[in-house]
Every structure is written in structure tokens, then in C-alpha cells.
Motif scaffolding. Structure first.
Motif, PDB file in Angstrom:
ATOM      1  N   THR A 232      19.105 -40.990 -25.353  1.00  0.00           N
ATOM      2  CA  THR A 232      19.561 -39.683 -25.791  1.00  0.00           C
ATOM      3  C   THR A 232      18.395 -38.892 -26.367  1.00  0.00           C
ATOM      4  N   PHE A 233      18.625 -37.591 -26.543  1.00  0.00           N
ATOM      5  CA  PHE A 233      17.587 -36.671 -26.999  1.00  0.00           C
ATOM      6  C   PHE A 233      18.176 -35.734 -28.047  1.00  0.00           C
ATOM      7  N   ASP A 234      17.348 -35.348 -29.022  1.00  0.00           N
ATOM      8  CA  ASP A 234      17.805 -34.324 -29.953  1.00  0.00           C
ATOM      9  C   ASP A 234      17.319 -32.934 -29.549  1.00  0.00           C
ATOM     10  N   LEU A 235      16.562 -32.857 -28.436  1.00  0.00           N
ATOM     11  CA  LEU A 235      16.142 -31.571 -27.873  1.00  0.00           C
ATOM     12  C   LEU A 235      16.020 -31.705 -26.363  1.00  0.00           C
ATOM     13  N   ILE A 236      16.700 -30.819 -25.643  1.00  0.00           N
ATOM     14  CA  ILE A 236      16.554 -30.732 -24.188  1.00  0.00           C
ATOM     15  C   ILE A 236      16.234 -29.276 -23.853  1.00  0.00           C
ATOM     16  N   VAL A 237      15.188 -29.076 -23.055  1.00  0.00           N
ATOM     17  CA  VAL A 237      14.728 -27.731 -22.696  1.00  0.00           C
ATOM     18  C   VAL A 237      14.815 -27.573 -21.182  1.00  0.00           C
ATOM     19  N   LEU A 238      15.612 -26.613 -20.743  1.00  0.00           N
ATOM     20  CA  LEU A 238      15.791 -26.312 -19.324  1.00  0.00           C
ATOM     21  C   LEU A 238      15.194 -24.933 -19.069  1.00  0.00           C
ATOM     22  N   SER A 239      13.956 -24.913 -18.619  1.00  0.00           N
ATOM     23  CA  SER A 239      13.214 -23.667 -18.459  1.00  0.00           C
ATOM     24  C   SER A 239      12.921 -23.401 -16.991  1.00  0.00           C
ATOM     25  N   GLU A 240      13.403 -22.276 -16.478  1.00  0.00           N
ATOM     26  CA  GLU A 240      13.137 -21.836 -15.100  1.00  0.00           C
ATOM     27  C   GLU A 240      13.497 -22.935 -14.094  1.00  0.00           C
ATOM     28  N   LEU A 241      14.664 -23.525 -14.273  1.00  0.00           N
ATOM     29  CA  LEU A 241      15.078 -24.677 -13.458  1.00  0.00           C
ATOM     30  C   LEU A 241      16.453 -24.503 -12.836  1.00  0.00           C
ATOM     31  N   LEU A 242      17.410 -24.031 -13.608  1.00  0.00           N
ATOM     32  CA  LEU A 242      18.808 -24.124 -13.191  1.00  0.00           C
ATOM     33  C   LEU A 242      19.139 -23.240 -12.002  1.00  0.00           C
ATOM     34  N   TYR A 243      18.413 -22.142 -11.792  1.00  0.00           N
ATOM     35  CA  TYR A 243      18.759 -21.249 -10.681  1.00  0.00           C
ATOM     36  C   TYR A 243      18.371 -21.822  -9.317  1.00  0.00           C
ATOM     37  N   TYR A 244      17.713 -22.967  -9.282  1.00  0.00           N
ATOM     38  CA  TYR A 244      17.408 -23.620  -8.011  1.00  0.00           C
ATOM     39  C   TYR A 244      18.531 -24.541  -7.539  1.00  0.00           C
ATOM     40  N   LEU A 245      19.551 -24.766  -8.366  1.00  0.00           N
ATOM     41  CA  LEU A 245      20.590 -25.750  -8.081  1.00  0.00           C
ATOM     42  C   LEU A 245      21.858 -25.089  -7.572  1.00  0.00           C
ATOM     43  N   ASP A 246      22.521 -25.758  -6.615  1.00  0.00           N
ATOM     44  CA  ASP A 246      23.823 -25.266  -6.184  1.00  0.00           C
ATOM     45  C   ASP A 246      24.868 -25.610  -7.245  1.00  0.00           C
ATOM     46  N   ASP A 247      26.088 -25.151  -7.047  1.00  0.00           N
ATOM     47  CA  ASP A 247      27.116 -25.299  -8.080  1.00  0.00           C
ATOM     48  C   ASP A 247      27.351 -26.757  -8.447  1.00  0.00           C
ATOM     49  N   SER A 248      27.416 -27.627  -7.444  1.00  0.00           N
ATOM     50  CA  SER A 248      27.693 -29.036  -7.700  1.00  0.00           C
ATOM     51  C   SER A 248      26.574 -29.685  -8.506  1.00  0.00           C
ATOM     52  N   ALA A 249      25.321 -29.461  -8.087  1.00  0.00           N
ATOM     53  CA  ALA A 249      24.186 -30.047  -8.802  1.00  0.00           C
ATOM     54  C   ALA A 249      24.053 -29.464 -10.192  1.00  0.00           C
ATOM     55  N   LEU A 250      24.345 -28.169 -10.345  1.00  0.00           N
ATOM     56  CA  LEU A 250      24.264 -27.538 -11.658  1.00  0.00           C
ATOM     57  C   LEU A 250      25.297 -28.133 -12.609  1.00  0.00           C
ATOM     58  N   ASP A 251      26.531 -28.330 -12.120  1.00  0.00           N
ATOM     59  CA  ASP A 251      27.553 -28.939 -12.966  1.00  0.00           C
ATOM     60  C   ASP A 251      27.151 -30.360 -13.361  1.00  0.00           C
ATOM     61  N   THR A 252      26.605 -31.112 -12.408  1.00  0.00           N
ATOM     62  CA  THR A 252      26.167 -32.475 -12.714  1.00  0.00           C
ATOM     63  C   THR A 252      25.079 -32.471 -13.762  1.00  0.00           C
ATOM     64  N   LEU A 253      24.090 -31.579 -13.610  1.00  0.00           N
ATOM     65  CA  LEU A 253      22.995 -31.524 -14.570  1.00  0.00           C
ATOM     66  C   LEU A 253      23.499 -31.149 -15.961  1.00  0.00           C
ATOM     67  N   LEU A 254      24.380 -30.161 -16.045  1.00  0.00           N
ATOM     68  CA  LEU A 254      24.886 -29.748 -17.354  1.00  0.00           C
ATOM     69  C   LEU A 254      25.736 -30.841 -17.991  1.00  0.00           C
ATOM     70  N   ASP A 255      26.534 -31.543 -17.180  1.00  0.00           N
ATOM     71  CA  ASP A 255      27.315 -32.661 -17.713  1.00  0.00           C
ATOM     72  C   ASP A 255      26.396 -33.736 -18.282  1.00  0.00           C
ATOM     73  N   ARG A 256      25.333 -34.064 -17.556  1.00  0.00           N
ATOM     74  CA  ARG A 256      24.412 -35.097 -18.023  1.00  0.00           C
ATOM     75  C   ARG A 256      23.621 -34.617 -19.236  1.00  0.00           C
ATOM     76  N   THR A 257      23.334 -33.331 -19.265  1.00  0.00           N
ATOM     77  CA  THR A 257      22.624 -32.778 -20.417  1.00  0.00           C
ATOM     78  C   THR A 257      23.450 -32.924 -21.684  1.00  0.00           C
ATOM     79  N   VAL A 258      24.707 -32.496 -21.628  1.00  0.00           N
ATOM     80  CA  VAL A 258      25.569 -32.583 -22.813  1.00  0.00           C
ATOM     81  C   VAL A 258      25.756 -34.041 -23.227  1.00  0.00           C
ATOM     82  N   ALA A 259      25.934 -34.937 -22.248  1.00  0.00           N
ATOM     83  CA  ALA A 259      26.128 -36.353 -22.557  1.00  0.00           C
ATOM     84  C   ALA A 259      24.890 -36.960 -23.204  1.00  0.00           C
ATOM     85  N   ALA A 260      23.702 -36.482 -22.819  1.00  0.00           N
ATOM     86  CA  ALA A 260      22.453 -37.036 -23.350  1.00  0.00           C
ATOM     87  C   ALA A 260      22.008 -36.371 -24.635  1.00  0.00           C
TER      88      ALA A 260
END
Length: 208
Positions: free
Chosen positions: A108-136
Motif C-alpha cells: 500500500t501507499f500513502d501517496l499515489i500520483v497519476l500525472s498525464e496518464l489516465l487519458y491514454y486508457l479506455d473506460d475498462s482500463a481506467l476503471d481497473t486502474l482507479l479501483d486498484r488505486t483506491v485499494a492500494a
């Protein structure tokens, strides 16, 4: 209709032609944006930070000054090597090649930084990344997102579009919503173990 994610060939081609294809190290726009990103962090110090899509390590270097450890990653090997070279000698920085969100680091992390990344992902991958981000993200941990807000052929959305996807997402409280003509910078925090929203900067300093 949902567009497919930006292909790996796009990134490989960009870094094949130049070590720093977006001129992240030299443009004042980029340097100012990175400085604003770090200035928006609500805590003076973090224990363990995760920065996927680190590119050539300009933001990584700034995060290293505020964090005990930083795990930075990118999908392009040449970008990973550049970041390793630019962060050589900085204590606590680890750089890995990872394909996000399919590959995800342990812990787990106490800081996650998503900079100039998310707009490259389709809806499915974006949802997966955000789910994993919140979980971590640890209770009370900080999530920072910052993205270009103009249409680009290779981008599936904009900074404003990403902000809409994050709006009201369970497990995150919005702390900072900074919008300029060119980018959107947001800071979210995961609620504490009791589900309560953590105090703001002024409250922690005893000012209110």
C-alpha cells in the motif's frame, strides 16, 4: 462509443525519436506544473509514494524530496532507464518497468500520483486502474491527478473528463480542485479508518 486505449507503438515511437519527447525537463510550462503538483500535497512528508507513468523522471525527482520512498514506473524501457539515471543518488527512489493497470506493485501507499496518464486508457482500463488505486491507498492517504485539458488525437479524454470520472467516486474525498486553461490538478484523500474525513492543513496546524 468507447475508443481503444492508446497503443504501445505510439509510446515506443515517441521515445525512439527522442529521450525526452515532450521536453518535460526544459519547458517552463512543465516545470511550473510539477512544482504546483508538489505544492498541492497536503502533508509535508510521505512514507511511500507510487508514480506510474513516470516518463523521464522530472516529477519523480521532486517527489523524492517529500517522500521516504518513491516507486516510479513506466511501460517504455528507455523512459525507465532515463528516470533511473536522473534519479541516481536520490535515496529511496526505485524505478521499474510496469504496464499499468495490468501489472500492479504489491503493498500500500500513502501517496499515489497519476500525472498525464489516465487519458491514454479506455473506460475498462481506467476503471481497473482507479479501483486498484483506491485499494492500494492507505486510509488517510493522498491521491493526486493532473492532466492536460486540451483535445489530443491520442488522448481518449481530457483533464476535465477525468475529473468527472473521479467525481463522487467511493473511497475518495476531494481536497483540491485547481483548474487552469491548460490543465486540471486535483487532490483526493482516502477517508481515515473510522470513515471520517481527515482534518485539513490549517486544522492540523491548530489554526482553526
Amino acid at each position: 462509443m468507447n475508443r481503444p486505449p492508446t497503443p504501445d507503438a505510439y509510446f515506443d515511437g515517441m521515445y525512439r525519436d527522442a529521450e525526452d519527447p515532450w521536453r518535460l525537463a526544459e519547458r517552463w510550462y512543465e516545470r511550473r506544473k510539477y512544482d504546483l503538483t508538489v505544492a498541492a500535497l497536503p502533508l509535508p512528508r510521505y512514507r511511500r509514494a507510487f508514480e506510474p507513468g513516470c516518463s523521464v523522471g522530472e516529477l519523480t525527482r521532486r517527489l523524492a524530496a517529500r517522500c521516504d520512498t518513491v516507486l516510479a514506473c513506466d511501460r517504455v524501457e528507455s523512459a525507465v532507464e532515463t528516470t533511473r539515471r536522473r534519479t541516481d543518488g536520490l535515496p529511496g527512489v526505485t524505478v521499474r518497468r510496469l504496464r499499468i493497470p495490468e501489472e500492479w506493485p504489491e503493498g500500500t501507499f500513502d501517496l499515489i500520483v497519476l500525472s498525464e496518464l489516465l487519458y491514454y486508457l479506455d473506460d475498462s482500463a481506467l476503471d481497473t486502474l482507479l479501483d486498484r488505486t483506491v485499494a492500494a491507498l492507505e486510509p488517510g492517504g493522498t491521491l493526486v491527478t493532473v492532466h492536460w485539458d486540451h483535445p489530443v488525437d491520442e488522448h481518449l479524454t481530457t483533464g476535465t473528463g477525468i475529473a468527472r470520472r473521479l467525481d463522487g467516486r467511493p473511497g475518495l474525498d476531494l481536497l483540491v480542485d485547481h483548474r487552469e486553461e491548460d490543465f486540471v490538478l486535483q487532490v483526493h484523500r482516502r477517508p481515515g479508518p473510522d470513515g471520517r474525513r481527515a482534518p485539513g492543513v490549517a486544522a492540523r496546524e491548530g489554526l482553526v
